[in-house]
Scaffold this active site. Structure first.
Site, PDB file in Angstrom:
ATOM      1  N   ASN A 153      55.783  54.970  55.502  1.00 36.69           N
ATOM      2  CA  ASN A 153      56.621  54.484  54.405  1.00 36.69           C
ATOM      3  C   ASN A 153      57.622  53.420  54.834  1.00 36.69           C
ATOM      4  O   ASN A 153      58.204  52.735  53.996  1.00 36.69           O
ATOM      5  CB  ASN A 153      57.374  55.656  53.759  1.00 36.69           C
ATOM      6  CG  ASN A 153      58.185  56.444  54.764  1.00 36.69           C
ATOM      7  OD1 ASN A 153      57.631  57.033  55.697  1.00 36.69           O
ATOM      8  ND2 ASN A 153      59.492  56.468  54.594  1.00 36.69           N
ATOM      9  N   SER A 200      52.922  61.204  44.992  1.00 37.61           N
ATOM     10  CA  SER A 200      54.002  61.176  44.008  1.00 37.61           C
ATOM     11  C   SER A 200      53.733  60.086  42.984  1.00 37.61           C
ATOM     12  O   SER A 200      53.165  59.038  43.311  1.00 37.61           O
ATOM     13  CB  SER A 200      55.333  60.909  44.727  1.00 37.61           C
ATOM     14  OG  SER A 200      56.410  60.918  43.833  1.00 37.61           O
ATOM     15  N   CYS A 330      65.084  57.900  51.105  1.00 37.41           N
ATOM     16  CA  CYS A 330      65.788  59.170  51.217  1.00 37.41           C
ATOM     17  C   CYS A 330      66.929  59.114  52.215  1.00 37.41           C
ATOM     18  O   CYS A 330      67.790  59.977  52.237  1.00 37.41           O
ATOM     19  CB  CYS A 330      64.823  60.283  51.609  1.00 37.41           C
ATOM     20  SG  CYS A 330      63.457  60.466  50.443  1.00 37.41           S
TER      21      CYS A 330
END
Length: 384
Positions: A153, A200, A330
């Site tokens: 990511n 997701s 995050c």
């Protein structure tokens, strides 16, 4: 002023077609899918149809799909559910992962290590990929589960999950975090050879608040969330029907448009990289090269040449109308250097100067050109 969004690896704008599909389930079709009356049945049918859409997309059975609130929950569910259940059934309690995983995997493994499990973390190479040999070298008779991210990511590197699957012993379960790859490149779970796959919706222009875990039939799994019989007794809690419907619509769109989206975003990435290379006097590096995943470009300003105040760098870009991040969404609030890049060998001072640009289908060539103009100004402003 320009308003350019290049943080699509964090989240994407919801496709208007997805919103349109969701709206009826926010008003007239409001029933609880666990209710047996007509209102509930309508919601239940929508969920099961969505399950079929996603199952077809990744080439599995609908009964192998479990809806969750996010990719993070899906990762927690897969890792905890498989490792704990397999320990009960076989006594094996060793888990292998890597130093480049998303925090939802790393922190779940860290928690499991406090509960008696042994966790081994594979090293990564300078490109942030996880060499298969590094993983297989950690396997022993106690190993029950391996979890390796599909597309990183932060850097966009693609790990070779198929090769790992072919080289691991058959009795070891394999999970891959597919949050960044799902809907952007082919993710056939049979071809990947995985026992669990997680994703997701909001990374593919679907709504936030919904994800799923594929768990192959026969794989040991137990609930993470208790308190209801939903999701075949594996995930308690009333399902988020509008979000699940929206997720399915985003998957349908991805199924039709994935290849054309890939080619379009690849052209944007090439335009961006060509522009970057024209500005580069070896004072910054592009992480993860060669870049085979077109949606992410990670750039590190070398501390020898730049004042690496990443908060100031991001604010400079934002003030000039370009929204990006320093790495994983995050952890972006803390602005700590990427654990992935540190584990790949970058110095702390260099890793602290990393910017992640991530592209989407809504971006335009003109936006890329403008961003390059702002980067040129940024390089001058922050140069020592």
């Amino acid at each position: 002023m320009k308003n350019i969004y290049l943080d699509n690896a964090a989240t994407t704008p919801v496709d208007p077609r997805v919103v349109e599909k969701m709206l009826p389930y926010l008003n007239e079709y409001f029933g609880n899918p666990s209710s047996i009356h007509s209102y509930g049945r309508k919601a239940r049918v929508a969920i099961e149809e969505a399950r079929e859409v996603i199952a077809e997309f990744i080439n599995c059975k609908p009964g192998e799909i479990y809806f969750t609130s996010s990719g993070t929950e899906a990762n927690n569910f897969a890792l905890s559910g498989i490792s704990k259940t397999e320990f009960i059934e076989s006594g094996r309690k060793s888990i292998i992962t890597s130093l480049s995983e998303h925090h939802s995997v790393l922190e779940t493994c860290d928690k499991l290590s406090t509960e008696g499990f042994t966790v081994r973390k594979s090293t990564i190479d300078k490109n942030t990929s996880v060499p298969v040999g590094n993983i297989t070298g950690l396997i022993d008779d106690d190993t029950s589960l391996i979890s390796i991210i599909h597309v990183n990511n932060e850097t966009g590197i693609i790990n070779n999950i198929e090769e790992l699957s072919s080289q691991k012993p058959e009795n070891i379960f394999l999970h891959t975090d597919g949050v960044q790859s799902f809907g952007k490149i082919k993710t056939d779970v049979k071809e990947l050879g995985v026992d669990a796959f997680t994703a997701s919706a909001h990374k593919i222009r679907g709504p936030k608040g919904v994800g799923f875990a594929f768990v192959k039939s026969g794989t040991p799994i137990s609930p993470l969330i208790f308190g209801g019989a939903q999701e075949r007794n594996r995930r308690g809690g009333t399902e988020n029907v509008p979000a699940i419907v929206g997720f399915a619509e985003a998957v349908k769109i991805a199924s039709d448009e994935m290849q054309s989206n890939y080619e379009y975003v690849k052209s944007l990435q090439k335009r961006f990289l060509d522009g970057l290379n024209s500005l580069n006097d070896k004072s910054f590096i592009i992480n993860g090269e060669p870049l085979y995943f077109p949606y992410i470009v990670s750039v590190t300003l070398l501390s020898e040449y730049y004042n690496n105040d990443i908060e100031a760098v991001l604010m400079f870009l934002d003030i000039n109308g370009v929204a990006v991040s320093s790495g994983a969404a995050c952890t972006s609030g803390t602005l700590k250097p990427s654990h992935v890049l540190l584990n790949a060998g970058l110095k702390y001072e260099d890793a602290a100067g990393t910017i992640r640009f991530s592209f989407g289908t809504q971006n335009t060539p003109e936006e890329i050109d403008y961003t390059l103009e702002i980067i040129k100004k940024l390089l001058h402003k922050f140069r020592k």
